[in-house]
Design a protein around this motif. Structure first.
Motif, PDB file in Angstrom:
ATOM      1  N   ARG A 222     -52.583 -33.807  75.129  1.00  0.00           N
ATOM      2  CA  ARG A 222     -51.437 -34.680  74.897  1.00  0.00           C
ATOM      3  C   ARG A 222     -51.760 -35.873  74.004  1.00  0.00           C
ATOM      4  NH1 ARG A 222     -49.594 -30.804  75.949  1.00  0.00           N
ATOM      5  NH2 ARG A 222     -48.128 -30.164  77.567  1.00  0.00           N
ATOM      6  N   ALA A 223     -53.033 -36.285  73.941  1.00  0.00           N
ATOM      7  CA  ALA A 223     -53.399 -37.421  73.089  1.00  0.00           C
ATOM      8  C   ALA A 223     -54.894 -37.399  72.833  1.00  0.00           C
ATOM      9  CB  ALA A 223     -52.987 -38.744  73.730  1.00  0.00           C
ATOM     10  N   LEU A 224     -55.276 -38.016  71.715  1.00  0.00           N
ATOM     11  CA  LEU A 224     -56.679 -38.160  71.332  1.00  0.00           C
ATOM     12  C   LEU A 224     -56.910 -39.618  70.978  1.00  0.00           C
ATOM     13  CD1 LEU A 224     -59.410 -36.759  70.487  1.00  0.00           C
ATOM     14  CD2 LEU A 224     -58.442 -36.628  68.196  1.00  0.00           C
ATOM     15  N   THR A 225     -57.859 -40.257  71.652  1.00  0.00           N
ATOM     16  CA  THR A 225     -58.133 -41.666  71.384  1.00  0.00           C
ATOM     17  C   THR A 225     -59.612 -41.851  71.054  1.00  0.00           C
ATOM     18  OG1 THR A 225     -58.483 -42.095  73.754  1.00  0.00           O
ATOM     19  CG2 THR A 225     -56.287 -42.496  72.875  1.00  0.00           C
ATOM     20  N   PRO A 226     -59.948 -42.844  70.209  1.00  0.00           N
ATOM     21  CA  PRO A 226     -61.351 -43.050  69.828  1.00  0.00           C
ATOM     22  C   PRO A 226     -62.173 -43.540  71.003  1.00  0.00           C
ATOM     23  CG  PRO A 226     -59.974 -44.844  69.007  1.00  0.00           C
ATOM     24  CD  PRO A 226     -59.036 -43.822  69.580  1.00  0.00           C
ATOM     25  N   ASP A 227     -63.442 -43.173  70.983  1.00  0.00           N
ATOM     26  CA  ASP A 227     -64.374 -43.598  72.021  1.00  0.00           C
ATOM     27  C   ASP A 227     -65.755 -43.701  71.386  1.00  0.00           C
ATOM     28  OD1 ASP A 227     -64.926 -44.265  74.777  1.00  0.00           O
ATOM     29  OD2 ASP A 227     -65.972 -42.359  74.940  1.00  0.00           O
ATOM     30  N   ALA A 228     -66.639 -44.459  71.972  1.00  0.00           N
ATOM     31  CA  ALA A 228     -67.967 -44.648  71.409  1.00  0.00           C
ATOM     32  C   ALA A 228     -68.663 -43.299  71.229  1.00  0.00           C
ATOM     33  CB  ALA A 228     -68.794 -45.555  72.321  1.00  0.00           C
ATOM     34  N   GLY A 229     -69.017 -42.989  69.979  1.00  0.00           N
ATOM     35  CA  GLY A 229     -69.747 -41.763  69.711  1.00  0.00           C
ATOM     36  C   GLY A 229     -68.899 -40.519  69.627  1.00  0.00           C
ATOM     37  N   GLY A 230     -67.597 -40.606  69.837  1.00  0.00           N
ATOM     38  CA  GLY A 230     -66.741 -39.422  69.806  1.00  0.00           C
ATOM     39  C   GLY A 230     -65.291 -39.789  70.042  1.00  0.00           C
ATOM     40  N   ALA A 231     -64.682 -39.149  71.046  1.00  0.00           N
ATOM     41  CA  ALA A 231     -63.279 -39.432  71.345  1.00  0.00           C
ATOM     42  C   ALA A 231     -62.989 -39.014  72.770  1.00  0.00           C
ATOM     43  CB  ALA A 231     -62.355 -38.684  70.380  1.00  0.00           C
ATOM     44  N   LEU A 232     -61.795 -39.372  73.235  1.00  0.00           N
ATOM     45  CA  LEU A 232     -61.323 -38.953  74.545  1.00  0.00           C
ATOM     46  C   LEU A 232     -60.063 -38.123  74.380  1.00  0.00           C
ATOM     47  CD1 LEU A 232     -61.673 -42.168  76.785  1.00  0.00           C
ATOM     48  CD2 LEU A 232     -63.070 -40.099  76.881  1.00  0.00           C
ATOM     49  N   LEU A 233     -60.013 -37.000  75.076  1.00  0.00           N
ATOM     50  CA  LEU A 233     -58.809 -36.187  75.127  1.00  0.00           C
ATOM     51  C   LEU A 233     -58.050 -36.521  76.400  1.00  0.00           C
ATOM     52  CD1 LEU A 233     -59.763 -32.524  74.119  1.00  0.00           C
ATOM     53  CD2 LEU A 233     -58.402 -34.160  72.831  1.00  0.00           C
ATOM     54  N   HIS A 234     -56.724 -36.657  76.275  1.00  0.00           N
ATOM     55  CA  HIS A 234     -55.870 -36.893  77.432  1.00  0.00           C
ATOM     56  C   HIS A 234     -55.063 -35.617  77.655  1.00  0.00           C
ATOM     57  CE1 HIS A 234     -56.698 -41.286  77.270  1.00  0.00           C
ATOM     58  NE2 HIS A 234     -56.880 -41.002  75.993  1.00  0.00           N
ATOM     59  N   LEU A 235     -55.202 -35.025  78.832  1.00  0.00           N
ATOM     60  CA  LEU A 235     -54.593 -33.740  79.131  1.00  0.00           C
ATOM     61  C   LEU A 235     -53.291 -33.889  79.903  1.00  0.00           C
ATOM     62  CD1 LEU A 235     -57.816 -31.746  80.117  1.00  0.00           C
ATOM     63  CD2 LEU A 235     -56.774 -32.060  77.860  1.00  0.00           C
ATOM     64  N   SER A 236     -52.517 -32.826  79.944  1.00  0.00           N
ATOM     65  CA  SER A 236     -51.178 -32.871  80.527  1.00  0.00           C
ATOM     66  C   SER A 236     -51.179 -33.183  82.017  1.00  0.00           C
ATOM     67  CB  SER A 236     -50.467 -31.531  80.297  1.00  0.00           C
ATOM     68  OG  SER A 236     -51.227 -30.462  80.840  1.00  0.00           O
ATOM     69  N   ASP A 237     -52.286 -32.927  82.721  1.00  0.00           N
ATOM     70  CA  ASP A 237     -52.340 -33.208  84.157  1.00  0.00           C
ATOM     71  C   ASP A 237     -52.972 -34.565  84.458  1.00  0.00           C
ATOM     72  OD1 ASP A 237     -54.935 -32.676  83.484  1.00  0.00           O
ATOM     73  OD2 ASP A 237     -55.270 -31.122  84.992  1.00  0.00           O
ATOM     74  N   GLY A 238     -53.185 -35.386  83.421  1.00  0.00           N
ATOM     75  CA  GLY A 238     -53.717 -36.732  83.629  1.00  0.00           C
ATOM     76  C   GLY A 238     -55.220 -36.846  83.494  1.00  0.00           C
TER      77      GLY A 238
END
Length: 258
Positions: A222-238
């Motif tokens: 559902r979303a991709l946000t920057p994070d140190a060294g990579g990124a964070l994925l936000h999934l449909s179940d939270g």
């Protein structure tokens, strides 16, 4: 691919200018306009556009509030204030256009939108399970509610019983020592199957490796946000999942991002 656009801006002249600019772009259809955030939500439900060309500064519900509420349509923000760029990225906007919007810059944003729409289409297709083979006479081929064949089901040994799970109802698998863990209805289960084996087996169903220890269903992103060294994925179940720096370029390409 025709991109269906809803133009949202509280200034009538700004809306008219954007509509004229969009008319110069091939395969773009302006399906409607809205002058307030509340009207934008109403028109989105009614028209189901692919894209909201969305002003940030509006009385009442602003552009960020609209973007959070609409869910599926893609968003390109327009504003006269450059300081909103970081917030636009956090809101998973495809792009961020400074007013007065320039034709060339608008067309580059629309190309990004097309790439994202194409990625969604690919993910939806890859997540659709193939038709299972017809069972032999007298054979009872177990299938899940989603239509996954018995061979693709997840097998969990729970005490003295064996339980079966539909992988299309799981958003994420995580390597856990010699096992692979996943959540189902809020309860964690362990598979006696390595993440690498599971990755190979579930690839036809739209699962992608995003980290040495993480496998996710692409259609659940559902979303991709920057994070140190990579990124964070936000999934449909939270759930949130770390994306390694090595996996990030391929994932961005899959999602139609640059």
């Amino acid at each position: 691919m025709t991109v269906r656009v809803l133009v949202v801006d509280d200034e009538a002249l700004a809306r008219a200018r954007l509509v004229r600019m969009l008319a110069r772009v091939e395969d773009v259809e302006v399906v409607g306009e809205a002058a307030t955030g509340a009207h934008a939500l109403e028109r989105t439900r009614e028209l189901q556009p692919d894209l909201l060309l969305l002003d940030v500064d509006m009385p009442g519900l602003d552009g960020f509030g609209v973007a959070e509420a609409v869910g599926m349509p893609l968003v390109v923000f327009t504003t006269a204030h450059a300081q909103y760029a970081a917030l636009a990225f956090e809101a998973d906007a495809v792009d961020y256009l400074l007013k007065p919007v320039v034709q060339e810059r608008l067309e580059r944003a629309l190309e990004k939108v097309r790439q994202r729409l194409l990625a969604r289409s690919v993910m939806a297709t890859s997540a659709r399970p193939p038709e299972p083979p017809a069972p032999a006479p007298g054979e009872r081929a177990a299938e899940s509610a989603a239509g996954v064949s018995a061979a693709a089901l997840l097998t969990v040994h729970d005490g003295g019983k064996v339980r079966f799970f539909d992988p299309l109802l799981v958003t994420r698998f995580r390597a856990e020592d010699k096992y692979t863990a996943f959540l189902f209805d809020g309860e964690e289960h362990l598979l006696r199957e390595s993440l690498s084996t599971l990755e190979e087996r579930l690839a036809p169903f739209g699962f992608v490796r995003v980290h040495r220890a993480e496998l996710v269903r692409a259609s659940a992103v559902r979303a991709l946000t920057p994070d140190a060294g990579g990124a964070l994925l936000h999934l449909s179940d939270g759930q949130t999942v770390s994306v390694s720096r090595r996996s990030l370029p391929a994932l961005k390409q899959l999602l139609g991002l640059r």
